[in-house]
Design a protein around this motif. Structure first.
Motif, mmCIF file in Angstrom:
data_model
loop_
_atom_site.group_PDB
_atom_site.id
_atom_site.type_symbol
_atom_site.label_atom_id
_atom_site.label_comp_id
_atom_site.label_asym_id
_atom_site.label_seq_id
_atom_site.Cartn_x
_atom_site.Cartn_y
_atom_site.Cartn_z
ATOM 1 N N LEU A 105 0.760 -1.307 -0.129
ATOM 2 C CA LEU A 105 -0.001 -0.092 -0.042
ATOM 3 C C LEU A 105 0.607 1.301 0.043
ATOM 4 O O LEU A 105 1.834 1.301 0.750
ATOM 5 C CB LEU A 105 -1.106 -0.035 1.347
ATOM 6 C CG LEU A 105 -2.141 -0.936 1.237
ATOM 7 C CD1 LEU A 105 -2.768 -0.969 2.675
ATOM 8 C CD2 LEU A 105 -3.039 -0.416 0.001
ATOM 9 N N PRO A 106 0.509 2.170 -0.841
ATOM 10 C CA PRO A 106 1.235 3.441 -0.960
ATOM 11 C C PRO A 106 1.057 4.313 0.045
ATOM 12 O O PRO A 106 0.048 4.123 0.809
ATOM 13 C CB PRO A 106 1.035 4.100 -2.404
ATOM 14 C CG PRO A 106 -0.236 3.656 -2.751
ATOM 15 C CD PRO A 106 -0.325 2.316 -1.838
ATOM 16 N N ARG A 107 1.613 5.395 0.333
ATOM 17 C CA ARG A 107 1.214 6.594 1.071
ATOM 18 C C ARG A 107 0.203 7.464 0.226
ATOM 19 O O ARG A 107 0.112 7.296 -0.984
ATOM 20 C CB ARG A 107 2.491 7.339 1.574
ATOM 21 C CG ARG A 107 3.345 6.523 2.172
ATOM 22 C CD ARG A 107 4.613 7.507 3.085
ATOM 23 N NE ARG A 107 5.479 8.100 2.099
ATOM 24 C CZ ARG A 107 6.444 7.577 1.655
ATOM 25 N NH1 ARG A 107 6.713 6.297 2.001
ATOM 26 N NH2 ARG A 107 7.163 8.241 0.599
ATOM 27 N N LEU A 108 -0.521 8.213 0.988
ATOM 28 C CA LEU A 108 -1.170 9.239 0.657
ATOM 29 C C LEU A 108 -0.814 10.237 -0.401
ATOM 30 O O LEU A 108 0.400 10.920 0.172
ATOM 31 C CB LEU A 108 -2.373 9.627 1.607
ATOM 32 C CG LEU A 108 -3.301 8.773 2.277
ATOM 33 C CD1 LEU A 108 -4.255 9.242 3.432
ATOM 34 C CD2 LEU A 108 -4.102 7.873 1.158
ATOM 35 N N GLY A 109 -1.375 10.825 -1.177
ATOM 36 C CA GLY A 109 -0.929 12.183 -1.941
ATOM 37 C C GLY A 109 -0.338 11.952 -3.475
ATOM 38 O O GLY A 109 -0.301 10.614 -3.637
ATOM 39 N N PHE A 110 0.194 12.849 -3.751
ATOM 40 C CA PHE A 110 0.629 12.652 -5.259
ATOM 41 C C PHE A 110 2.451 12.431 -5.129
ATOM 42 O O PHE A 110 2.721 13.231 -4.228
ATOM 43 C CB PHE A 110 0.431 13.935 -6.239
ATOM 44 C CG PHE A 110 -0.856 14.165 -6.253
ATOM 45 C CD1 PHE A 110 -1.556 13.150 -7.169
ATOM 46 C CD2 PHE A 110 -1.730 15.568 -6.274
ATOM 47 C CE1 PHE A 110 -2.992 13.344 -7.408
ATOM 48 C CE2 PHE A 110 -3.009 15.764 -6.325
ATOM 49 C CZ PHE A 110 -3.534 14.339 -7.157
ATOM 50 N N GLY A 111 2.823 11.721 -6.059
ATOM 51 C CA GLY A 111 4.346 11.522 -5.823
ATOM 52 C C GLY A 111 5.033 12.812 -6.304
ATOM 53 O O GLY A 111 6.186 13.246 -5.611
ATOM 54 N N SER A 112 4.498 13.506 -7.304
ATOM 55 C CA SER A 112 5.208 14.771 -7.522
ATOM 56 C C SER A 112 4.399 15.773 -8.531
ATOM 57 O O SER A 112 4.183 15.639 -9.241
ATOM 58 C CB SER A 112 6.438 14.544 -8.641
ATOM 59 O OG SER A 112 7.063 15.882 -8.929
ATOM 60 N N ARG A 113 3.876 16.787 -7.491
ATOM 61 C CA ARG A 113 2.912 17.885 -8.201
ATOM 62 C C ARG A 113 3.851 18.656 -9.326
ATOM 63 O O ARG A 113 2.995 19.052 -10.391
ATOM 64 C CB ARG A 113 2.376 18.780 -7.428
ATOM 65 C CG ARG A 113 1.633 18.029 -6.091
ATOM 66 C CD ARG A 113 0.961 19.095 -5.123
ATOM 67 N NE ARG A 113 0.097 18.385 -4.033
ATOM 68 C CZ ARG A 113 -1.251 18.307 -4.112
ATOM 69 N NH1 ARG A 113 -1.928 18.694 -5.343
ATOM 70 N NH2 ARG A 113 -1.999 17.496 -3.266
ATOM 71 N N ARG A 114 4.733 18.857 -9.296
ATOM 72 C CA ARG A 114 5.566 19.693 -10.185
ATOM 73 C C ARG A 114 5.662 18.912 -11.216
ATOM 74 O O ARG A 114 5.923 19.284 -12.330
ATOM 75 C CB ARG A 114 7.144 19.871 -9.621
ATOM 76 C CG ARG A 114 7.114 21.131 -8.481
ATOM 77 C CD ARG A 114 8.424 21.483 -8.130
ATOM 78 N NE ARG A 114 9.543 21.758 -9.261
ATOM 79 C CZ ARG A 114 10.614 22.315 -9.343
ATOM 80 N NH1 ARG A 114 11.490 21.844 -8.170
ATOM 81 N NH2 ARG A 114 11.548 22.430 -10.369
#
Length: 317
Positions: A96-105
């Motif tokens: 299971l990954p963590r929450l959020g985007f890997g890279s918004r940039r």
């Protein structure tokens, strides 16, 4: 021209491909070695991305093709770092990954290609790359890098999309473990690796093999092993259609363009990639280790035929 030509400058590039791509590439290495009467460890430059980085790390440290094949077959190997390496590798599915985007940039990066930009949407991976750290320390216990002076491990800056070949002239300084883990850091599966204040992920997010990075070297010949690319369109059904349409099509087109640049520099190219026969064996999940031995066996057949055909035809593709 073969390795009997003493002044032939030949490079080796191995692309990404996960567990099955590594097995496919090991068989391809055996095919190339036999057809060219050439030891891949003697390449003027070794370039690897993700699973390819794993293999050139072994080659660059002196591990031979026979030992790589024996490792894949589960036979006894002399090198202690290889004895448990496959058993330590990640399984078929990511944790299971963590929450959020890997890279918004990366998502907002207009200069990046669509697939590369979309990699930033994936959540930070929760995988443990300790098995790669053990490999790095096992093959180069007393060195910061492998013995081969031109071993390049390709990763991608997760904010800018820049490809970086660690170990190449001008690249940021990194330990072997850092560079190997960065090159293998599949977005959504493994977390980015921080090196010199920058975050790096799997180089396959930018290119399947980054073969064009060697064009300035103006080699006589370049051997390219690319399990996640194919020459021509390979139809598929079910889950495999997603792999073909989104990843394989993009990676194959990118490799086509890269090799055009390499040939324009005067370098002959031997390109081995996955055939329809290989893909039928491998299935849609390149991390499915249950198909590893069947993949090895398929590649032993298909790559031998492919390299013989290219040599007979004058190595035009």
């Amino acid at each position: 021209m073969t390795s009997s030509d003493r002044h032939l400058r030949r490079g080796l590039v191995i692309g990404c491909g996960g567990t099955l791509g590594a097995a496919w590439a090991v068989a391809a290495l055996a095919a190339v070695r036999d057809a060219l009467d050439w030891d891949p460890r003697e390449a003027d430059v070794l370039v690897g991305t993700s699973a390819g980085a794993e293999l050139v790390t072994m080659l660059g440290s002196g591990v031979g093709v026979d030992e790589l094949v024996a490792m894949q077959l589960g036979e006894q190997v002399a090198h202690s770092a290889l004895r448990t390496h496959l058993a330590d590798a990640p399984g078929r599915f990511p944790p299971l990954p963590r929450l959020g985007f890997g890279s918004r940039r990366m998502v907002r990066n207009r200069g990046a290609g669509t697939v590369t930009a979309l990699s930033g949407l994936l959540p930070p991976g929760g995988g443990d790359a300790a098995w790669l750290d053990r490999l790095a320390s096992g093959v180069a216990p007393d060195r910061a890098w492998v013995a081969h002076p031109a071993t390049w491990l390709v990763a991608m800056d997760y904010d800018t999309g820049e490809r970086v070949a660690f170990g190449s002239p001008g690249a940021p300084e990194a330990t072997l473990s850092q560079a190997l883990r960065a090159s293998w850091a599949i977005p959504g599966w493994f977390p980015p690796v921080r090196i010199g204040g920058r975050r790096f992920v799997d180089g396959g997010a930018a290119s399947t093999a980054s073969a064009d990075l060697v064009a300035p070297l103006e080699l006589d010949e370049l051997v390219v092993l690319a399990p996640m690319a194919s020459t021509g369109r390979v139809p598929a059904r079910g889950a495999a259609r997603l792999e073909r349409l989104i990843l394989r099509g993009w990676m194959s087109a990118g490799l086509d363009a890269e090799l055009d640049a390499v040939r324009a520099a005067g370098t002959r190219v031997i390109r081995l990639d996955a055939t329809a026969e290989d893909l039928a064996v491998m299935g849609p999940n390149f991390m499915d280790d249950r198909r590893r031995l069947a993949t090895l066996e398929s590649s032993l057949r298909t790559t031998r035929a492919a390299v013989a055909r290219q040599i007979e035809n004058g190595v035009t593709r």
